[in-house]
Design an enzyme around this catalytic site. Sequence first.
Site, short mmCIF file in Angstrom:
data_model
loop_
_atom_site.label_atom_id
_atom_site.label_comp_id
_atom_site.label_asym_id
_atom_site.label_seq_id
_atom_site.Cartn_x
_atom_site.Cartn_y
_atom_site.Cartn_z
N GLN A 234 1.09 -10.76 -3.20
CA GLN A 234 -0.27 -10.33 -2.90
C GLN A 234 -0.92 -9.76 -4.16
OE1 GLN A 234 -0.09 -7.58 0.52
NE2 GLN A 234 -1.43 -9.02 1.56
N CYS B 62 0.78 -1.24 0.00
CA CYS B 62 0.00 0.00 0.00
C CYS B 62 0.81 1.29 0.00
CB CYS B 62 -1.02 0.01 1.14
SG CYS B 62 -0.67 -1.03 2.53
N LYS C 78 -12.40 -4.07 8.23
CA LYS C 78 -12.32 -4.84 6.99
C LYS C 78 -13.43 -5.87 6.92
CE LYS C 78 -9.03 -8.16 8.96
NZ LYS C 78 -7.83 -8.99 8.72
#
Length: 639
Positions: A382, A335, A465
């Site tokens: 990822q 990120c 989340k």
Amino acid sequence: MLKMKLKDGAVREVAEGTTIAEFVKNVSNSLAKKVLAAKLDGKTVDLMTPLTQDASIAFLTFEDEDGRWALRHTASHILAQALKRLYKDENVKLAIGPAIDNGFYYDIDMDRQLGEGDLADIEKEMKKIVKENLKLERKEVSRQDALDFFEKAGETYKVELINDLPEGEDITLYTQGEFTDLCAGPHVVSTGKVKALKLMSVAGAYWRGDEHNKMLQRIYGTAFEKQADLDAYLHMLEEAKKRDHRKLGKQLDLFSLHEEGPGFPFFHPNGMVIRNELINYWREVHRRYGYQEIKTPIILNRQLWETSGHWDHYKENMYFTKIDDEDYAIKPMNCPGGMLVYNSKQHSYRDLPLRLGELGLVHRHEKSGELHGLFRVRNFTQDDAHLFVTPDQVEEEIQHTINLFDEVYSTFGLTYVAELSTRPDDSMGSDEDWELATNGLRKALEHRGLDYIVNEGDGAFYGPKIDFHLKDSIGRTWQCGTIQYDMQMPEKFNLTYVGEDGEKHRPVMLHRVVYGSIERFIGILIENYAGAFPVWLAPVQVRILPITDKHADYAHALKKRMFDLGLRVEVDDRSEKVGYKIRESQVMKTPYTLVVGDQEVADQSAAVRKYGEKTSETMSVDAFIAYIQKKIASREQNY
């Protein structure tokens, strides 16, 4: 009279001092037979708890996680009691015995070294205790009384636990028959509720998980309400052993792990086929859903990780290096790099939602004892994406993301359960930000009509989340997909967009992964399919077996034709009997095995055997190629 609010919103009156067990009988006799524990104002308690004030109450059965844990916690006490009965002369000292996912364990210190053969005797004694249907009685005691009791009994580990409890904390004991244990509970009302149990294994475990402490013996077990459920669970475990991705990974030559790099998987050519097919599919789907792909560096400097919060909140999981005498870190997450890409130019509201996807290699420091095949590794890719949206686009973008998840998971024949994870203790941001973000996710789930469970305190440090737990072909669940709401990173990196009013505004960012990690998802698929991948994923899609040497030229001509059409095909022209070669092809779980002999050469055909079948079907080569191309193009699950 007290007023008790039930889960469905109904309110029932009850006399003060009534136990929950008595109250549930008044609500429903049939329900009373199933209830194992209860939640009183959100706290899980025993059924023998007296009601003393107005409260909300939810009754817990074995279908509820907390209900299962109460029953399995009781099973751990039954195990301890059985050990005390059987090994009176072996100086049995009890450490801890909690319920865990799928079962329970008890850590013990004793003179005798237990082996797998002892488990049957212990289990037999446990079943006697269940049959005795001993009532579990809870008692609050003073710290000194608890110390006196366990010091007299020689239970040194219990004494240490009591001494480590904060001053003023309630100390409770649970007694069943002649056995008493230090425990906070909750438990079911009697040992007779544990109708089906099984001891699974015995292993070593350091006291309190510290390698400097004494090694204890840990006995694992599981427990269910019904024998049929236990039998089904044990069958699932046997099936899981056959599907172990580490065993199949070696058998099918997919990947390997080496001492030279613990937790760093090596992918072989067969494994790379699967990996590349997954990535190709990922790119195809994301292009259709409006994503752009980026790539960010693996190593970035300390300042970046301090800005993102990882240096303070995630440092123990990171690897570090120095470049030009400055601190750098190998990225554990993608990120922060995505923030820099967004900030490389000014954005307008017309650019949003902006969907930036990345197949980013990350490294995380996992303890060696926690490494497990492809499921727990130290480096993995990822399939990240960072979605930059305006506040009023959040729910629509979450729905758009779940649509993508639905398409991807259905392609693999996987269903899921959604879980909303809320603010953890170690978090960044204000209460208002967290409440806004959590409610945004909750509303998106509710408006979609998705059933979900709430996992309190398990959100990321920068936001709540939604986790997607996939169910595989034998009923196990795996956490893969995630959508994380983040109002912290845009603030920390000063992300802006120019709104319709010409002013700068702060975007909301959503993190999301579909596979979770490529490596772990491959491990899940290996076990889901038991290594028998659908034809579009299979490393070798077709294996051609000439019956004798004189049929080899025809076999190789078939191979070339199929290879030129993009099929993954091999010829096994060894001087072995064709039955042996068919069995080997089945062991390698090849979707289609083609046997060719005189008749097939003459007819330009092949005897086609699908994986798992015992008979063959003769097809023309043209028909077979058309058939398999259709299967691959549609990504069908079945052969």
